[in-house]
Design an enzyme around this catalytic site. Sequence first.
Site, PDB file in Angstrom:
ATOM      1  N   GLU A 147       3.258   6.811  29.887  1.00 44.72           N
ATOM      2  CA  GLU A 147       2.231   7.484  30.706  1.00 44.72           C
ATOM      3  C   GLU A 147       0.846   6.898  30.484  1.00 44.72           C
ATOM      4  OE1 GLU A 147       3.302   8.494  27.891  1.00 44.72           O
ATOM      5  OE2 GLU A 147       1.829   9.707  26.819  1.00 44.72           O
TER       6      GLU A 147
ATOM      7  N   HIS B 267       4.360   5.077  24.736  1.00 40.99           N
ATOM      8  CA  HIS B 267       3.795   5.993  25.736  1.00 40.99           C
ATOM      9  C   HIS B 267       3.714   5.359  27.124  1.00 40.99           C
ATOM     10  CE1 HIS B 267       2.239   9.237  23.103  1.00 40.99           C
ATOM     11  NE2 HIS B 267       2.176   8.282  22.186  1.00 40.99           N
TER      12      HIS B 267
ATOM     13  N   CYS C 142       7.153  10.108  22.211  1.00 43.63           N
ATOM     14  CA  CYS C 142       6.463  10.191  20.921  1.00 43.63           C
ATOM     15  C   CYS C 142       6.808  11.508  20.214  1.00 43.63           C
ATOM     16  CB  CYS C 142       4.966  10.009  21.134  1.00 43.63           C
ATOM     17  SG  CYS C 142       4.075   9.601  19.636  1.00 43.63           S
TER      18      CYS C 142
END
Lengths: 88, 241
Positions: free
Chosen positions: B208, B206, B89
């Site tokens: 994560e 994302h 990002c």
Amino acid sequence: MFHSKITVTLRTSILDPQGKAVEHGIHSLGMTNIEHVRIGKFIEFDVNTEAKEEAERVTMEACRKLLANPVMEDFTFTLEKIQKPVHA
Amino acid sequence: MPKLKFGIIVFPGSNCDHDAHYAAGTIMGQDARFIWHKDSSLGDVDVVIIPGGFSYGDYLRCGAIARFSPIMKDVVRFAGMGGTVLGICNGFQILTEAGLLPGTLLRNASLKFVCKDVFLKVENSDTRFTGACKAGGVLRIPIAHGDGNYFADAETRARLEENGHIVFRYCSPGGEITAEANPNGSQGNIAGIVNEAGNVLGMMPHPERACDPILGNTDGQRIFKSVMGSFVIQEVVHNLS
């Protein structure tokens, strides 16, 4: 001392959705002969030098290295000789 | 195999640094550590993560100021030596500003901040970031950005396409690359790319945030598992030679 005024805009080949949205707003107000609205950034600063070439050189360098991203943006600037800082 | 050392860069305004730490450390069981942007050395890390967020408040342009942070000199050195760098990002935006990845991220075509799960087609599973993914497989990963509209000039894009440097594209749940599946107007539905050497990945989604099983989606683990797998391969090759 010189005062630099810099305008950064999206390159003409790149669609500017913000400009399009604002253009739509302007047209809604009835000003339908306004077209090709582009949104950009305005940056200004003083350059502490008496040499215009030097003021031009550092302004150009700042634009190239930081203020504009050449992948997506163009820039133009003007220089004005001043006696004291404009915004100090 | 010993734990991999993940270094997560923290800029003022980073806000996915703890998620990245949690994913790499707690979920994947690796050694995760924060690296403050004012530090000048990455230390002995194996993998660098440049996390999401709003470094320096996105002033001027997303990522434009972060690239001048002292740590970025060492990130550029690390990347130049073939070190594994993952930009997520805002991290992707920083990597383009730093010149480690080509192109740039423009304002979303909708002008809106988009926060939702998207589907990603794995276009290249032969990278150190996607080795644990099926070629042509689909991952569900969340996005959360206002400036994720990937843009590069025609020549750069042609090079990315020819060399397989486009790693992820936004797609439908079934894996079709359609305009409807494109959340931000990115050229060619591009969601993630690697550099020429293949050691630097930038992606807007994302991974994560899709690692902890309690969240109901662990597709993001694929990226971490791929990176970990790439080090196993390196070790095997090293031992054989």
